[in-house]
Design an enzyme around this catalytic site. Structure first.
Site, PDB file in Angstrom:
ATOM      1  N   GLU A   1      -6.402   8.883   6.945  1.00  0.00           N
ATOM      2  CA  GLU A   1      -6.078  10.252   7.357  1.00  0.00           C
ATOM      3  C   GLU A   1      -6.465  10.487   8.812  1.00  0.00           C
ATOM      4  O   GLU A   1      -6.593  11.621   9.259  1.00  0.00           O
ATOM      5  CB  GLU A   1      -6.661  11.291   6.381  1.00  0.00           C
ATOM      6  CG  GLU A   1      -8.157  11.292   6.182  1.00  0.00           C
ATOM      7  CD  GLU A   1      -8.925  12.108   7.214  1.00  0.00           C
ATOM      8  OE1 GLU A   1      -9.210  13.270   6.994  1.00  0.00           O
ATOM      9  OE2 GLU A   1      -9.242  11.541   8.277  1.00  0.00           O
TER      10      GLU A   1
ATOM     11  N   ASP B   1      -3.925   6.287  15.465  1.00  0.00           N
ATOM     12  CA  ASP B   1      -3.443   4.908  15.577  1.00  0.00           C
ATOM     13  C   ASP B   1      -3.843   4.266  16.905  1.00  0.00           C
ATOM     14  O   ASP B   1      -3.785   4.902  17.959  1.00  0.00           O
ATOM     15  CB  ASP B   1      -1.913   4.869  15.470  1.00  0.00           C
ATOM     16  CG  ASP B   1      -1.436   5.006  14.037  1.00  0.00           C
ATOM     17  OD1 ASP B   1      -2.266   5.256  13.139  1.00  0.00           O
ATOM     18  OD2 ASP B   1      -0.218   4.869  13.816  1.00  0.00           O
TER      19      ASP B   1
ATOM     20  N   ASP C   1      -1.583   6.536   3.682  1.00  0.00           N
ATOM     21  CA  ASP C   1      -1.397   7.277   4.929  1.00  0.00           C
ATOM     22  C   ASP C   1      -1.355   8.792   4.690  1.00  0.00           C
ATOM     23  O   ASP C   1      -1.502   9.265   3.563  1.00  0.00           O
ATOM     24  CB  ASP C   1      -0.115   6.772   5.621  1.00  0.00           C
ATOM     25  CG  ASP C   1      -0.275   6.596   7.119  1.00  0.00           C
ATOM     26  OD1 ASP C   1      -1.120   7.281   7.717  1.00  0.00           O
ATOM     27  OD2 ASP C   1       0.461   5.772   7.701  1.00  0.00           O
TER      28      ASP C   1
END
Length: 378
Positions: A178, A200, A145
């Protein structure tokens, strides 16, 4: 064989050396449904369910932990430590269990000082150490992440972990997350096996459709060994209708996205299982040609998505984003077939075949639903 840095082969595609991701990864990830509420019992039960419900046999192999699996601080040697309250047996024992089921274990870290939840350390500055730890535990997949990154470009941070994984002594699928911020499709093929092209997803129609569109523009950059990732599946989490989830799964499959289930498969309902277990749709995603399908025609809210498959076949999705039933037509010229082609059209959701179709295929498609076909020239 891994070429040394600086050679042309290494620069072009360093991670072909790990031999992974020749088709998009399939499996499950804890985040979409469980967020930080994960423990070793959940992971073991999910592995059990993946096998007992028949999903493993369809290709769903990765059981992936997301954020919140480790203690807040490293140990005195600087190693990551599994959270004692939720993973008392440790990650190696968990990997051994998952492997005993014929499955693979994935884990999560972050290219920053802490992960996104801020409940555990990130791997920035600890890449070699953490990669060796993951390898020693038998980890098969790393989602990496982008939080708390000290404003250093991902182009600098992600290759360090990529090389650390290559040097770890174990083949580990590397998933870059990313969020598409620096257009990773244009550079990440040298670094990882998949890269997020979007922020997301959440469990809503608007989020799902926008992820599909954001991901679509990078279609030409995907291929065996490196895939665009519009984020994990929300199928079965309850925020969309079965119809909408069918569109979600169809477009992700056609777009060669990773098929990482995001619901609780231990208790999923029959409708969810029917979607996730459609072997014909999965076969489009896993086709060895590895060309990402994309949006080829738009008529207002009515869309045609298509892409080539092995054996001169073509996958087509007719997607109705509007609020009422409408007829959608895909013309051969739009989907990459010769205008004179005569095809057998396999409907992947109805499991029926229409023979000797010429020139175009049309269907009435309900609101927010999609039809999906494989067209095979005669």
């Amino acid at each position: 064989m891994v070429k040394s840095p600086g050679t042309e082969d290494y620069t072009r595609r360093s991670l072909l050396a790990n031999g992974l991701g020749l088709t998009p990864p399939m499996g499950w990830n804890s985040w979409n449904h469980f967020r930080c509420n994960l423990d070793e019992k959940l992971i073991r039960e999910t592995a059990d369910a993946m096998v007992s419900k028949g999903l493993a046999a369809l290709g769903y192999k990765y059981i992936n932990l997301d954020d919140c699996w480790a203690e807040l601080n490293r140990d005195s040697q600087g190693n990551l430590v599994p959270k004692g309250s939720t993973f008392p047996s440790g990650i190696k024992a968990l990997a051994d269990y998952v492997h005993s089921k014929g499955l693979k274990l994935g884990i999560y870290s972050d290219a920053g000082t802490q992960t996104c939840s801020k409940t555990m350390p990130g791997s920035l500055g600890h890449e070699e150490q953490d990669a060796k730890t993951f390898a020693s535990w038998g980890v098969d997949y790393l989602k990496y992440d982008n939080c708390n990154n000290n404003n250093i470009s991902p182009k600098e941070r992600y290759p360090i972990m990529s090389k650390a994984l290559l040097n770890s002594g174990r083949s580990i699928f590397f998933s870059l997350c990313e969020w598409g911020e620096e257009d990773p499709a244009t550079w990440a093929k040298e670094v990882g096996n998949s890269w997020r092209t979007t922020g997301d997803i959440d469990d809503s129609w608007s989020s799902m459709t926008s992820r599909a569109d954001m991901n679509d523009k990078w279609a030409s950059y995907a291929g065996p060994g490196g895939w665009n990732d519009p984020d994990m599946l929300e199928v079965g989490n309850g925020g969309m209708t079965t119809t909408e989830y069918r569109s979600h799964f169809s477009i992700w499959a056609l777009a060669k996205a990773p098929l990482l289930i995001g619901c609780d498969i231990r208790s999923m309902d029959g409708a969810t299982f029917q979607l996730l277990s459609n072997a014909e749709v999965i076969a489009v995603n896993q086709d060895k040609l590895g060309v990402q399908g994309n949006k080829v025609k738009t008529y207002g809210d009515l869309e045609v998505w298509a892409g080539p498959l092995s054996g001169k076949r073509v996958a087509v999705a007719l997607w109705n984003r509007g609020s009422s039933t409408a007829t959608i037509t895909a013309y051969w010229s739009d989907v990459g077939l010769p205008s004179t082609a005569v095809v057998n059209a396999r409907d992947l959701w109805a499991h029926s075949t229409e023979k000797s179709v010429k020139g175009q295929i049309s269907a009435a498609v309900d609101a927010h639903d999609s039809k999906m076909y494989v067209l095979t020239p005669q």
